[in-house]
Motif scaffolding. Structure first.
Motif, PDB file in Angstrom:
ATOM      1  N   ASN A   1     -28.096 -16.967  34.924  1.00  0.00           N
ATOM      2  CA  ASN A   1     -27.933 -16.220  33.703  1.00  0.00           C
ATOM      3  C   ASN A   1     -29.165 -16.290  32.773  1.00  0.00           C
ATOM      4  N   GLY A   2     -29.875 -15.279  32.535  1.00  0.00           N
ATOM      5  CA  GLY A   2     -30.838 -15.134  31.407  1.00  0.00           C
ATOM      6  C   GLY A   2     -31.106 -14.080  30.804  1.00  0.00           C
ATOM      7  N   ILE A   3     -32.081 -14.163  29.837  1.00  0.00           N
ATOM      8  CA  ILE A   3     -32.448 -13.036  28.982  1.00  0.00           C
ATOM      9  C   ILE A   3     -33.942 -12.813  29.229  1.00  0.00           C
ATOM     10  N   LYS A   4     -34.218 -11.354  29.546  1.00  0.00           N
ATOM     11  CA  LYS A   4     -35.586 -10.904  29.345  1.00  0.00           C
ATOM     12  C   LYS A   4     -35.634 -10.122  28.094  1.00  0.00           C
ATOM     13  N   ILE A   5     -36.751 -10.324  27.583  1.00  0.00           N
ATOM     14  CA  ILE A   5     -37.335  -9.941  26.282  1.00  0.00           C
ATOM     15  C   ILE A   5     -38.602  -9.670  26.138  1.00  0.00           C
ATOM     16  N   SER A   6     -39.118  -8.527  25.323  1.00  0.00           N
ATOM     17  CA  SER A   6     -40.342  -8.435  25.185  1.00  0.00           C
ATOM     18  C   SER A   6     -41.242  -9.680  24.486  1.00  0.00           C
ATOM     19  N   LYS A   7     -42.621  -9.919  24.761  1.00  0.00           N
ATOM     20  CA  LYS A   7     -43.228 -11.189  24.209  1.00  0.00           C
ATOM     21  C   LYS A   7     -43.299 -11.099  22.548  1.00  0.00           C
ATOM     22  N   LYS A   8     -43.204  -9.808  22.159  1.00  0.00           N
ATOM     23  CA  LYS A   8     -43.364  -9.654  20.524  1.00  0.00           C
ATOM     24  C   LYS A   8     -42.040 -10.246  19.761  1.00  0.00           C
ATOM     25  N   ASN A   9     -40.898 -10.340  20.390  1.00  0.00           N
ATOM     26  CA  ASN A   9     -39.524 -10.809  19.675  1.00  0.00           C
ATOM     27  C   ASN A   9     -39.044 -12.128  20.352  1.00  0.00           C
ATOM     28  N   ALA A  10     -39.947 -12.466  21.471  1.00  0.00           N
ATOM     29  CA  ALA A  10     -39.421 -13.496  22.168  1.00  0.00           C
ATOM     30  C   ALA A  10     -39.435 -15.022  21.283  1.00  0.00           C
ATOM     31  N   ASN A  11     -40.431 -15.298  20.743  1.00  0.00           N
ATOM     32  CA  ASN A  11     -40.186 -16.687  20.241  1.00  0.00           C
ATOM     33  C   ASN A  11     -39.245 -16.893  19.095  1.00  0.00           C
ATOM     34  N   GLU A  12     -39.014 -15.572  18.341  1.00  0.00           N
ATOM     35  CA  GLU A  12     -37.924 -15.723  17.321  1.00  0.00           C
ATOM     36  C   GLU A  12     -36.567 -15.718  17.827  1.00  0.00           C
ATOM     37  N   LEU A  13     -36.384 -14.924  19.015  1.00  0.00           N
ATOM     38  CA  LEU A  13     -35.323 -15.156  19.596  1.00  0.00           C
ATOM     39  C   LEU A  13     -34.775 -16.608  20.272  1.00  0.00           C
ATOM     40  N   ARG A  14     -35.805 -17.150  20.805  1.00  0.00           N
ATOM     41  CA  ARG A  14     -35.867 -18.315  21.299  1.00  0.00           C
ATOM     42  C   ARG A  14     -35.559 -19.349  20.513  1.00  0.00           C
ATOM     43  N   LYS A  15     -35.985 -19.391  19.208  1.00  0.00           N
ATOM     44  CA  LYS A  15     -35.632 -20.670  18.214  1.00  0.00           C
ATOM     45  C   LYS A  15     -34.065 -20.273  18.022  1.00  0.00           C
ATOM     46  N   LYS A  16     -33.618 -19.257  18.080  1.00  0.00           N
ATOM     47  CA  LYS A  16     -32.193 -18.826  17.362  1.00  0.00           C
ATOM     48  C   LYS A  16     -31.480 -19.482  18.777  1.00  0.00           C
ATOM     49  N   LEU A  17     -31.855 -19.240  19.917  1.00  0.00           N
ATOM     50  CA  LEU A  17     -30.902 -19.481  21.122  1.00  0.00           C
ATOM     51  C   LEU A  17     -30.878 -21.121  21.181  1.00  0.00           C
ATOM     52  N   ILE A  18     -31.938 -21.710  20.820  1.00  0.00           N
ATOM     53  CA  ILE A  18     -32.254 -23.275  21.124  1.00  0.00           C
ATOM     54  C   ILE A  18     -31.357 -23.943  19.724  1.00  0.00           C
ATOM     55  N   LYS A  19     -31.378 -23.228  18.670  1.00  0.00           N
ATOM     56  CA  LYS A  19     -30.425 -23.755  17.314  1.00  0.00           C
ATOM     57  C   LYS A  19     -29.177 -23.594  17.709  1.00  0.00           C
ATOM     58  N   GLU A  20     -28.580 -22.770  18.326  1.00  0.00           N
ATOM     59  CA  GLU A  20     -27.400 -22.480  19.170  1.00  0.00           C
ATOM     60  C   GLU A  20     -26.887 -22.980  20.343  1.00  0.00           C
ATOM     61  N   ASN A  21     -27.818 -23.918  20.591  1.00  0.00           N
ATOM     62  CA  ASN A  21     -27.718 -24.968  22.257  1.00  0.00           C
ATOM     63  C   ASN A  21     -27.242 -23.717  23.182  1.00  0.00           C
ATOM     64  N   GLN A  22     -27.789 -22.596  23.374  1.00  0.00           N
ATOM     65  CA  GLN A  22     -27.674 -21.531  24.368  1.00  0.00           C
ATOM     66  C   GLN A  22     -28.515 -21.742  25.571  1.00  0.00           C
ATOM     67  N   VAL A  23     -29.730 -22.255  25.270  1.00  0.00           N
ATOM     68  CA  VAL A  23     -30.883 -22.419  26.366  1.00  0.00           C
ATOM     69  C   VAL A  23     -30.629 -23.617  27.127  1.00  0.00           C
ATOM     70  N   ASN A  24     -30.700 -23.279  28.617  1.00  0.00           N
ATOM     71  CA  ASN A  24     -30.595 -24.282  29.520  1.00  0.00           C
ATOM     72  C   ASN A  24     -31.800 -25.124  29.856  1.00  0.00           C
ATOM     73  N   MET A  25     -31.751 -26.401  28.933  1.00  0.00           N
ATOM     74  CA  MET A  25     -33.127 -27.006  29.044  1.00  0.00           C
ATOM     75  C   MET A  25     -33.530 -27.611  30.299  1.00  0.00           C
ATOM     76  N   GLU A  26     -32.499 -27.493  31.385  1.00  0.00           N
ATOM     77  CA  GLU A  26     -33.006 -27.977  32.836  1.00  0.00           C
ATOM     78  C   GLU A  26     -33.892 -26.988  33.441  1.00  0.00           C
ATOM     79  N   TYR A  27     -34.220 -25.847  32.811  1.00  0.00           N
ATOM     80  CA  TYR A  27     -34.894 -24.801  33.571  1.00  0.00           C
ATOM     81  C   TYR A  27     -36.111 -24.231  32.610  1.00  0.00           C
ATOM     82  N   LYS A  28     -37.098 -23.976  33.177  1.00  0.00           N
ATOM     83  CA  LYS A  28     -38.276 -23.595  32.420  1.00  0.00           C
ATOM     84  C   LYS A  28     -38.118 -22.045  31.956  1.00  0.00           C
TER      85      LYS A  28
END
Length: 340
Positions: A2-29
């Motif tokens: 499972n993953g999210i595909k998002i345009s580069k324009k909004n990616a960094n902002e979404l990434r920060k929110k997902l990391i803050k909520e511990n939703q990103v699987n840090m074992e993968y790049k």
């Protein structure tokens, strides 16, 4: 996966929110192509949260290919997740002192039985040579503490580097705090060329050598601890100095009579310095600077003490600050005063 595909324009902002909520699987790049960024999600991601975010950001949730990442732990507690119950992890001090290639820990009494496991985790995380833990508070006029070996190589002598200076020491036989590096640098910046300086409680010579490293001054480095005297002599040889450091072993009460009047006196023994304050004031030239330290809960106590002891001379307070926390409600306070 499972993953999210998002345009580069909004990616960094979404990434920060997902990391803050511990939703990103840090074992993968996280990967990207010319237009999009792909963010891997944890297996049990929060579906309600992801749905809410999809209303804010235009992205596609689907299965994508991701490469494994080489994850480096952000703190040593990550190494303990499977070794110490989660409810006890919060009790472990997240900060520790690093002196040279030695790590010194504080461990709560309730985790005493886990100290070896904790030590090994810290060794793995910091990649230092040795790990010890504090078995006692700083005690005695020599300001030493008892340390117990936990992991790595059992050798307490080390060389600590600070602002281009090398300090050789054994933290179980002499006093040294890496947390005072900023304070030492601040005092150095205030010293004027050709000052005559006395450090009443010099330890391994951290203040005197820091000053003499860049300022042409004469500094008397006094300490009652013979181990400190040994190391200050070694540290003079280890560093290129433009000033002169004169090591003296002994009680400042006894040696002060043989020293010239000073333009500056340093008194970094916050637990006991007040007992020597009258000696310092009487040995300063008119207009001389006192760098005085004391454990206190407020500035007024320290200021009043300096002014009262200085009387009938006048003490002009140049600066007062909290150097670091000592205990709840108590600070290691530093004051700079001109004695007129």
């Amino acid at each position: 996966m499972n993953g999210i595909k998002i345009s580069k324009k909004n990616a960094n902002e979404l990434r920060k929110k997902l990391i803050k909520e511990n939703q990103v699987n840090m074992e993968y790049k996280i990967r990207n192509d010319k237009t999009n960024v792909y963010i891997p999600l944890i297996d049990n991601y929060d579906k309600t949260l992801i749905k809410k975010l999809s209303e804010e950001y235009p992205f596609k949730l689907d299965n994508y290919d991701f490469s494994m990442s080489r994850h480096r732990a952000k703190n040593f507690m990550e190494y303990l997740n499977d070794k110490i119950p989660e409810k006890e992890l919060k009790d472990i001090r997240k900060s520790f002192d690093i002196i040279g290639d030695i790590v010194i820990l504080e461990i709560p009494p309730e985790l005493e039985n886990e100290k070896k496991i904790i030590g090994e985790a810290v060794l793995k995380f910091t990649k230092r040579r040795s790990v010890y833990y504090k078995k006692s508070k700083i005690h005695g006029v020599r300001r030493t503490r008892d340390l117990e070996f936990l992991a790595g190589v059992d050798d307490l002598e080390t060389i600590h580097k600070e602002y281009g200076i090398r300090f050789k020491l054994n933290p179980s036989t002499v006093y040294f705090s890496p947390r005072l590096a900023t304070e030492r640098s601040r005092v150095v910046s205030e010293v004027k060329e050709d000052e005559i300086i006395i450090d009443f409680f010099a330890g391994i010579g951290s203040f005197p050598i820091s000053i003499a490293h860049v300022k042409k001054c004469k500094i008397y480095s006094v300490d009652i601890n013979p181990e400190a005297y040994k190391y200050v002599n070694e540290n003079i040889k280890l560093n290129k100095l433009v000033g002169e450091v004169i090591p003296i072993e002994g009680d400042i009460r006894n040696v002060i009579v043989d020293l010239p009047l000073a333009d500056r006196i340093i008194m970094n023994l916050p637990g006991m310095a007040k007992d020597f304050l009258d000696i310092a004031v009487n040995h300063l030239n008119k207009g001389g600077i006192l760098n005085y330290y004391e454990f206190a809960s407020d500035y007024e106590t320290v200021i009043n003490r300096v002014k009262n002891v200085a009387y009938p001379r006048k003490a002009e307070i140049l600066n007062i600050r909290k150097v670091k926390s000592q205990s709840p409600g108590v600070w290691h306070i530093g004051v700079d005063a001109k004695i007129i």
